[in-house]
Design an enzyme around this catalytic site. Structure first.
Site, PDB file in Angstrom:
ATOM      1  N   THR A   1       0.814  -1.214   0.000  1.00 42.24           N
ATOM      2  CA  THR A   1       0.000   0.000   0.000  1.00 42.24           C
ATOM      3  C   THR A   1       0.849   1.267   0.000  1.00 42.24           C
ATOM      4  OG1 THR A   1      -1.614  -1.221   1.302  1.00 42.24           O
ATOM      5  CG2 THR A   1      -1.831   1.181   1.285  1.00 42.24           C
ATOM      6  N   GLU A   2       0.569   2.146  -0.974  1.00 42.03           N
ATOM      7  CA  GLU A   2       1.240   3.453  -1.068  1.00 42.03           C
ATOM      8  C   GLU A   2       2.764   3.324  -1.133  1.00 42.03           C
ATOM      9  OE1 GLU A   2      -0.615   5.968  -1.539  1.00 42.03           O
ATOM     10  OE2 GLU A   2      -2.557   5.505  -0.641  1.00 42.03           O
ATOM     11  N   LEU A   3       3.230   2.198  -1.661  1.00 35.52           N
ATOM     12  CA  LEU A   3       4.668   1.881  -1.752  1.00 35.52           C
ATOM     13  C   LEU A   3       5.364   1.967  -0.386  1.00 35.52           C
ATOM     14  CD1 LEU A   3       6.010   3.315  -5.139  1.00 35.52           C
ATOM     15  CD2 LEU A   3       4.766   1.214  -4.676  1.00 35.52           C
TER      16      LEU A   3
END
Lengths: 461, 393
Positions: free
Chosen positions: B143-145
């Site tokens: 998630t979200e890098l």
């Protein structure tokens, strides 16, 4: 912005402002007086010369941070005095209620007619003489509901007329570039001085009759407000909310109405050690202000009732006095929450600070609040705030909870959340007390000066 | 040779409805608003962008390739509200030129709070991708890098060949995101680092008239890509899919830019397009990328502060994950699904107070007026869910 304004000012000719006020600390420490004080001090700091005319002889109560000359010594110097140390370029002049007008009544009438006051004159003792509610003239925690000391003598309209006449007299003997009048009671004086001197008039609207009275507008006050706004070269509103009321209800040319927000002085350390933390199981939710229709006290109580349905360990403190106080005491009893609501009566000075610091949340449920200085005071005392969306301060405060004043369930929902979730309380408090430092009277004064410059450049109406 | 590696993130949360402390019942989600928003995004972005990608893939006969990561929640919402948009993703999958990446089904921050929950959500997502697109992802993006060394190690243990993460300057130093790296001591996993300069040129600056490079043409951009030859292998363009048509409106020319980009890239040297797994297979790692602390692709800080920057966010997340054993003991699928939908990172993003006073809030698709309202609403829902577990507030 303030620094930029300072350097701008260096290239300008020094401006001299005839400032017409009604109250000024420490005589009445209400919202209007507090705002006049903060603004004047900042204007003074930016190098603007201010001649501040006050409507009554000046007393010097003890225990205040403002140094004022006593009435006797002020009188000895012809009614003018200065406050060195606090103001460099500001002079004060008291206009005693006991004084007879210097100017002849006809002059005032002409001025009033020129300013468009319907009916023109407000003759002392004349048939139109009428008493108005005193509560309407006091701001915030300022005034006790009744004031036996008599800051206002019998007839308010007569006072206003005397003030207008005296303002003219002072205007005649002083030199200045511009007139700045604060709220309706000084508008006739401002308009009269404008006619007499040809100097531009700026009227500053801290509240309107619609805010104070809802829809039960006093026609005479409305007429005075309207005439003042129409006579003025520029109108300053304390919020966009107020500006929209001015445009909607007073039919003023939108191009001449500017918004200048109020601010708050840096918190002054009173030098005393902080109060020891209060250990208690109860949470405290605070209402602080005049207990009048405008401030929405009944919505506070209705929300309190909803909160108490969900949690028990809460006490609701209603600090202040006003014409609805008895009704509120009865209402709390009727709702069955009388034992959970504490009425403190009117508080001042150190007690105000103390009650703020005891609170877990400050609630301002105002029905119509042109600006609203108390949330800024609460935040600067590290108290998170829940404010009505019907307030000017809600336009500029980000780190505050906001609610429609009539939405009692949502008000209760938010109160409960703050009391139950310490991280919410902490985040609101930490960010809010930081955000409130951004409100500087120097910025307000710099914006005021811009309005002055525009007024001086505009053709005088 | 320079390989352009496109990855598009496709995700929408189940936004919560207004939930007061006085509300009863357990319907937490604002279906009308979610449906309306999804229709809007599908019309402006998913459908036209998918159609364009399909056209480009067919025209270039396999030489143009992209990768997607679809959260489980966007798939659920597309199924319910916009099935034809989901079909268009299926058609892309059928071309063989589109790779689907692994992520947490609920677009959650589970890796920070529960490894068990993290693994379960990755597994749920794998099943979904296999079912929908007949693919088994070999590349992971969290998630979200959000990434650190631990995540690299966990990805290796779960059998992934590569992980996507942010190419953060403070970690790269003089090195370049155009090379591949491995986590320290984990040679089996390759790290593909987002080229944030070139990615942001498209995502944020494309329509900025004050930008010195405005207007950005496909030829100019392809030339910048070509310049990495001799200094690396890959240009990792990692973007929110909503960049096309939503963040950058169609009127900005963003679709035309995309339409011409493949020709422009393929015209220079022997540059090509590769998917993340192809990049990992084609290029050796040039060294180790040491990430002791969590990084992400969010904001200028590239850290966790967008979701964990204040006491409210931390409190909400802790309270939520504390319920994990109770929720899982209960064996109630609806309750489990609700609890998991509360894990979506967006709920915590809406509580962010960074830069609030500057008006630079996390506004996009944000249903709340303030981060405080977001917190209060979330906590009321959580209270209700706790009540369903037999735990009073």
């Amino acid at each position: 912005m303030s620094r930029a304004a300072l350097s701008d000012r260096k290239d300008d000719v020094i401006m001299r402002v005839l400032m017409l006020g009604w109250e000024f600390p420490p005589f009445i420490s209400g919202g209007l007086g507090t705002a006049c004080f903060g603004l004047t001090r900042a204007l003074d700091h930016l190098g603007t010369e201010v001649l501040f005319v006050l409507p009554r002889a000046v007393a010097s109560p003890e225990g205040t941070h403002v140094q004022v000359l006593s009435p006797a010594s002020a009188a000895a110097r012809g009614g003018a005095w200065t406050l060195p140390g606090m103001f460099r370029h500001t002079q004060f002049r008291a206009v005693s209620a006991a004084l007879q007008p210097y100017a002849r009544p006809e002059e005032v009438d002409e001025a009033d007619e020129a300013a468009g006051v319907p009916g023109g004159r407000m003759t002392p003792g004349g048939p139109r003489r009428r008493r108005v509610r005193r509560a309407a003239t006091k701001a915030a925690v300022g005034g006790p509901a009744s004031d036996p000391g008599g800051n206002y003598s019998g007839d308010l309209f007569a006072e206003i007329e005397r003030y207008a006449a005296l303002g003219c007299a002072i205007a005649a003997e002083e030199t200045f570039d511009l007139i700045h009048a604060h709220d309706w009671m000084t508008f006739p004086a401002g308009a009269a001085a404008q006619v007499q001197t040809g100097k531009p008039l700026v009227v500053h609207v801290h509240s309107t009759e619609f805010d104070r009275s809802g829809m039960n507008v006093n026609q005479r006050i409305y007429d005075i407000e309207r005439a003042g706004m129409h006579a003025a070269t520029k109108v300053i509103a304390v919020s966009h909310l107020t500006r929209s009321i001015i445009l909607r209800h007073y039919d003023v040319d939108p191009r001449k109405v500017e918004v200048v927000y109020n601010a708050i002085d840096d918190r002054e350390d009173d030098g005393r050690p902080p109060l020891p933390p209060i250990t208690r199981d109860e949470k405290i939710v605070l209402f602080l202000g005049r207990v009048t229709m405008q401030k929405g006290p009944e919505y506070f109580l209705a929300a309190a009732k909803r909160v108490l349905e969900v949690m028990d360990n809460v006490r609701f403190v209603m600090a202040g006095s006003g014409d609805m106080i008895r009704r509120m005491i009865e209402l709390a009893a009727e709702m069955g929450i009388g034992h959970k609501v504490l009425f403190t009566g009117f508080l001042r000075g150190a007690d105000v600070r103390r009650v703020y610091r005891m609170a877990d949340l400050y609630v301002m449920p105002s029905v119509s609040e042109p600006f609203g200085l108390t949330p800024l005071e609460a935040l600067s005392n590290d108290v998170p705030v829940l404010i009505s969306k019907q307030s000017g301060v809600a336009e500029v405060l980000k780190h505050a909870l906001k609610v429609d004043f009539w939405d009692v369930d949502e008000m209760a929902n938010k109160i409960i959340a703050v009391l139950r979730h310490p991280p919410l309380h902490a985040t609101l408090r930490d960010h809010g007390s930081f955000e409130v430092k951004r409100f500087s009277w120097l910025d307000s004064a710099a914006n005021c000066i811009k309005v002055y410059q525009a007024a001086l450049g505009a053709p005088v109406s | 040779m320079a390989s352009v590696c496109f990855y598009f993130q496709v995700h929408q949360p189940f936004r919560l409805r207004r939930f007061s402390i006085f509300d009863r019942g357990a319907d937490y989600f604002d279906n009308p608003a979610n449906q309306e928003l999804l229709r809007k995004v599908a019309a402006k972005c998913y459908l036209p962008a998918n159609a364009l990608l399909l056209e480009l893939i067919e025209r270039h006969a396999g030489r143009f390739k992209v990768a997607f990561s679809l959260s489980g929640l966007i798939v659920e919402q597309l199924q319910r509200f916009r099935p034809e948009a989901l079909d268009s993703f299926r058609r892309l999958a059928e071309t063989g030129a589109v790779e689907f990446l692994a992520e947490t089904y609920y677009h959650s921050l589970a890796f920070l709070y529960s490894r068990r929950e993290f693994a379960e959500q990755i597994d749920l997502h794998r099943q979904l991708i296999r079912r929908l697109f007949n693919q088994s992802p070999t590349v992971l993006r969290n998630t979200e890098l959000i990434y650190n060394n631990e995540l690299g190690k966990a990805a290796a243990e779960m059998g992934y060949r590569a992980v996507l993460c942010e190419g953060a300057d403070h970690l790269l130093g003089y090195r370049s995101p155009t090379f591949l790296y491995t986590p320290p001591g984990v040679p089996g996993v390759k790290l593909l680092l987002k080229n944030y300069r070139l990615s942001d040129d498209v995502a944020f600056r494309f329509s900025d008239r004050n930008w010195t490079e405005y207007p950005l043409t496909a030829e100019k951009f392809a030339h910048w890509i070509h310049q990495i030859n001799g200094h690396g292998f890959v240009v990792n363009l990692f973007l929110d899919y909503e960049t096309f048509g939503e963040h950058q409106w169609a009127e900005t020319g963003i679709f035309d830019f995309l339409r011409h980009l493949p020709d422009a890239v393929l015209a220079l040297g022997d540059n090509d397009f590769k998917t993340p797994s192809e990049c990992a297979a084609a290029y050796d790692a040039s060294g180790e990328y040491d990430v002791p602390h969590m990084i992400s692709w969010a904001d200028t800080e590239r850290d966790l502060s967008a979701w964990l920057g204040n006491a409210m966010q931390s409190n909400a997340l802790h309270e939520l994950y504390r319920l994990e054993p109770l929720v899982k003991e209960r064996g109630d699928e609806a309750l489990l699904h609700d609890w998991r939908r509360l894990q979506t990172s967006d709920h915590f993003y809406y509580m962010c107070t960074k830069h609030l006073a500057d008006g630079d809030v996390h506004k996009y698709f944000n249903p709340y007026d303030s981060p405080y309202d977001a917190f209060i609403n979330f906590m009321n829902v959580l209270d209700n869910l706790r009540g369903r577990l037999g735990r009073g507030p």
